[in-house]
Design a protein around this motif. Sequence first.
Motif, PDB file in Angstrom:
ATOM      1  N   UNK A 260      -1.928  21.536 -11.055  1.00 21.41           N
ATOM      2  CA  UNK A 260      -1.735  20.115 -11.377  1.00 21.41           C
ATOM      3  C   UNK A 260      -0.845  19.960 -12.605  1.00 21.41           C
ATOM      4  N   UNK A 261      -1.077  20.766 -13.634  1.00 19.46           N
ATOM      5  CA  UNK A 261      -0.260  20.695 -14.844  1.00 19.46           C
ATOM      6  C   UNK A 261       1.179  21.092 -14.545  1.00 19.46           C
ATOM      7  N   UNK A 262       1.386  22.115 -13.699  1.00 18.01           N
ATOM      8  CA  UNK A 262       2.733  22.550 -13.337  1.00 18.01           C
ATOM      9  C   UNK A 262       3.485  21.486 -12.551  1.00 18.01           C
ATOM     10  N   UNK A 263       2.761  20.573 -11.914  1.00 21.53           N
ATOM     11  CA  UNK A 263       3.407  19.482 -11.190  1.00 21.53           C
ATOM     12  C   UNK A 263       3.830  18.355 -12.130  1.00 21.53           C
ATOM     13  N   UNK A 264       3.536  18.487 -13.423  1.00 23.09           N
ATOM     14  CA  UNK A 264       3.956  17.486 -14.389  1.00 23.09           C
ATOM     15  C   UNK A 264       2.898  16.500 -14.794  1.00 23.09           C
ATOM     16  N   UNK A 265       1.672  16.678 -14.318  1.00 25.72           N
ATOM     17  CA  UNK A 265       0.590  15.765 -14.674  1.00 25.72           C
ATOM     18  C   UNK A 265      -0.137  16.283 -15.916  1.00 25.72           C
ATOM     19  N   UNK A 266      -0.953  15.442 -16.516  1.00 21.17           N
ATOM     20  CA  UNK A 266      -1.619  15.797 -17.769  1.00 21.17           C
ATOM     21  C   UNK A 266      -2.820  16.700 -17.521  1.00 21.17           C
ATOM     22  N   UNK A 267      -3.264  17.322 -18.616  1.00 20.93           N
ATOM     23  CA  UNK A 267      -4.472  18.149 -18.537  1.00 20.93           C
ATOM     24  C   UNK A 267      -5.681  17.310 -18.168  1.00 20.93           C
ATOM     25  N   UNK A 268      -5.719  16.067 -18.655  1.00 20.55           N
ATOM     26  CA  UNK A 268      -6.818  15.174 -18.302  1.00 20.55           C
ATOM     27  C   UNK A 268      -6.842  14.896 -16.801  1.00 20.55           C
ATOM     28  N   UNK A 269      -5.650  14.735 -16.198  1.00 19.04           N
ATOM     29  CA  UNK A 269      -5.579  14.553 -14.744  1.00 19.04           C
ATOM     30  C   UNK A 269      -6.160  15.769 -14.014  1.00 19.04           C
ATOM     31  N   UNK A 270      -5.870  16.962 -14.521  1.00 17.27           N
ATOM     32  CA  UNK A 270      -6.369  18.170 -13.864  1.00 17.27           C
ATOM     33  C   UNK A 270      -7.888  18.234 -13.918  1.00 17.27           C
ATOM     34  N   UNK A 271      -8.476  17.811 -15.051  1.00 25.23           N
ATOM     35  CA  UNK A 271      -9.932  17.805 -15.177  1.00 25.23           C
ATOM     36  C   UNK A 271     -10.548  16.789 -14.218  1.00 25.23           C
ATOM     37  N   UNK A 272      -9.968  15.601 -14.140  1.00 25.33           N
ATOM     38  CA  UNK A 272     -10.496  14.553 -13.270  1.00 25.33           C
ATOM     39  C   UNK A 272     -10.380  14.962 -11.804  1.00 25.33           C
ATOM     40  N   UNK A 273      -9.247  15.541 -11.419  1.00 28.87           N
ATOM     41  CA  UNK A 273      -9.069  15.971 -10.030  1.00 28.87           C
ATOM     42  C   UNK A 273     -10.060  17.066  -9.655  1.00 28.87           C
ATOM     43  N   UNK A 274     -10.295  18.004 -10.566  1.00 27.34           N
ATOM     44  CA  UNK A 274     -11.280  19.055 -10.292  1.00 27.34           C
ATOM     45  C   UNK A 274     -12.679  18.453 -10.181  1.00 27.34           C
ATOM     46  N   UNK A 275     -12.973  17.447 -11.016  1.00 25.70           N
ATOM     47  CA  UNK A 275     -14.275  16.784 -10.938  1.00 25.70           C
ATOM     48  C   UNK A 275     -14.433  16.035  -9.618  1.00 25.70           C
ATOM     49  N   UNK A 276     -13.370  15.355  -9.167  1.00 24.43           N
ATOM     50  CA  UNK A 276     -13.426  14.663  -7.873  1.00 24.43           C
ATOM     51  C   UNK A 276     -13.694  15.656  -6.750  1.00 24.43           C
ATOM     52  N   UNK A 277     -13.012  16.802  -6.794  1.00 21.76           N
ATOM     53  CA  UNK A 277     -13.227  17.821  -5.776  1.00 21.76           C
ATOM     54  C   UNK A 277     -14.674  18.291  -5.785  1.00 21.76           C
ATOM     55  N   UNK A 278     -15.248  18.494  -6.963  1.00 24.53           N
ATOM     56  CA  UNK A 278     -16.622  18.989  -7.044  1.00 24.53           C
ATOM     57  C   UNK A 278     -17.650  17.922  -6.693  1.00 24.53           C
ATOM     58  N   UNK A 279     -17.363  16.654  -7.002  1.00 24.64           N
ATOM     59  CA  UNK A 279     -18.256  15.575  -6.561  1.00 24.64           C
ATOM     60  C   UNK A 279     -18.297  15.530  -5.036  1.00 24.64           C
ATOM     61  N   UNK A 280     -17.115  15.556  -4.414  1.00 28.07           N
ATOM     62  CA  UNK A 280     -17.058  15.560  -2.952  1.00 28.07           C
ATOM     63  C   UNK A 280     -17.724  16.810  -2.389  1.00 28.07           C
ATOM     64  N   UNK A 281     -17.553  17.934  -3.081  1.00 24.49           N
ATOM     65  CA  UNK A 281     -18.183  19.171  -2.635  1.00 24.49           C
ATOM     66  C   UNK A 281     -19.703  19.067  -2.672  1.00 24.49           C
ATOM     67  N   UNK A 282     -20.232  18.433  -3.710  1.00 29.88           N
ATOM     68  CA  UNK A 282     -21.683  18.251  -3.809  1.00 29.88           C
ATOM     69  C   UNK A 282     -22.201  17.395  -2.659  1.00 29.88           C
ATOM     70  N   UNK A 283     -21.500  16.308  -2.373  1.00 31.40           N
ATOM     71  CA  UNK A 283     -21.886  15.455  -1.237  1.00 31.40           C
ATOM     72  C   UNK A 283     -21.800  16.242   0.060  1.00 31.40           C
ATOM     73  N   UNK A 284     -20.725  17.021   0.213  1.00 36.30           N
ATOM     74  CA  UNK A 284     -20.558  17.815   1.416  1.00 36.30           C
ATOM     75  C   UNK A 284     -21.672  18.816   1.621  1.00 36.30           C
ATOM     76  N   UNK A 285     -22.142  19.444   0.553  1.00 37.02           N
ATOM     77  CA  UNK A 285     -23.230  20.417   0.674  1.00 37.02           C
ATOM     78  C   UNK A 285     -24.512  19.750   1.152  1.00 37.02           C
ATOM     79  N   UNK A 286     -24.808  18.570   0.602  1.00 35.17           N
ATOM     80  CA  UNK A 286     -26.029  17.868   0.985  1.00 35.17           C
ATOM     81  C   UNK A 286     -25.982  17.413   2.441  1.00 35.17           C
ATOM     82  N   UNK A 287     -24.850  16.877   2.858  1.00 29.70           N
ATOM     83  CA  UNK A 287     -24.718  16.378   4.230  1.00 29.70           C
ATOM     84  C   UNK A 287     -24.636  17.524   5.229  1.00 29.70           C
TER      85      UNK A 287
END
Length: 464
Positions: free
Chosen positions: A300-327
């Motif tokens: 994400x950082x190499x694509x020109x986005x901020x470090x904060x964007x990379x943290x938020x995107x990883x968090x979104x992935x893990x939130x969706x992953x948590x929902x996916x595990x439960x379902x």
Amino acid sequence: MQRSGSVSVQEEPWQSASASVSNLSSGHNPNFDEEAPRSAFSIVEPPADLSTLTTHLTGHGTDDAFPDGGLRSWSVVVGSFFLLMSTFGVMNTTGILQNYFASHQLSNYSPSAVGWIPGLFTFFGLSLSVQVGPMFDRYGPTYILMAGTACYITGLLLLAESHLYWHFVLTLGVLSGTGTAFLSTVALASVPQWFDRKAGLAIGISMAGAGLGGVVFPFMLRSGFTRLGYKWTIRLLAFVVLVMCMVGISLVRARLPKGRSKSTVNLRSLQDARFTWLTLGIFGLELEVFAGLGLYPTYVVMQGFSTNDSVVLLAVLNVASTIGRLVAGGVADRYGRINTQTALIAVGAFAVFVVWLPFGSTLAGLYAFSAIFGLASGSFLSLAPACIGQISKASEVGGRFGLTYSIVSFATLICIPIGGEMLDKVGKRAMVAYLGSVLIVALGMFVMARWACLSYRWRWHAKI
């Protein structure tokens, strides 16, 4: 496999069963009087006009009389949840740690060189399970969890004092990795001893801890590095992990009597084609998942986005992953664990090739990928133990988990360095295509495992 009456039962090693529908429904099978099958799970194939299902046949023993619920069983799930949050949850956060090391203490090293540190952490966390699994089967969880907690916390506290490359390798990679091997193996092996029909749901709930850790820890580390500094942030992480491990120690218990299991490190398990195909498939999944999680913030950082964007995107992935595990756990119990895993791997490959590869240079595309891939990949790690448990006797689960994840650990060792080298040498798109191709191979392995469960005779509607 021969048919008798209207039902055929597939056993390991693929011997015929002369049971009728009434015998199966009453729980009696004459063949069990001669020799109990090595696998506690058998595939029941009714006539074409009936829906197929997976039935658990237990023979004479009481070891496989799973409670499938109750306070004691669900307490084990809660304890496993916190253990996996403290271990796999941190593994899901290694991308944040790697990015910090590469921009601060280890800024003079290449991304592939820094990648060996989280790679070793995950490698030791999985490879040592080949010994921890049989230890759990024989001696129970308590002392193993205590030893693992001591190693893990000591490694994190020493990590806070690290500033040279070899410091990070020994503290995070070796010492903390060894501790997570004790903790995560017990957490994974304990739940299938208590659940059969609801195993997918129970393991999905416990593995949701890993996803939740992947949501909480990135924000905690990011905020801590800014406000508290490196040393106190890692010390805070060690304290939070210690509390979670203490909860796990107090709640996780084994169902089988100590010393009763005869599980050992037994390579003959690989003679079971179902187990071998599943192990190869899990190898591919871990290779893709940990490389993706480890390199995603850097990408994400190499694509020109901020470090904060990379943290938020990883968090979104893990939130969706948590929902996916439960379902996914509940869906897998209803439609078949291998069936569900196979379908979700296909969805994950779709997310890589149709969303990430063409739209990975846009923030909207990355958010879409994080959500879709997170939902699919939540099952990659959570359903894998359920799939192994489905084809194993309860007393053999720990040993088989250990053998599988000791093999899989080599995937986690090489995945981040290989991906980091690809980022440096051939570019971002080539790395994304490589990760998607690994998923396609893993999909083929799970298809073969399903075919093997059906004695290499395909049944589209079989619940496997």
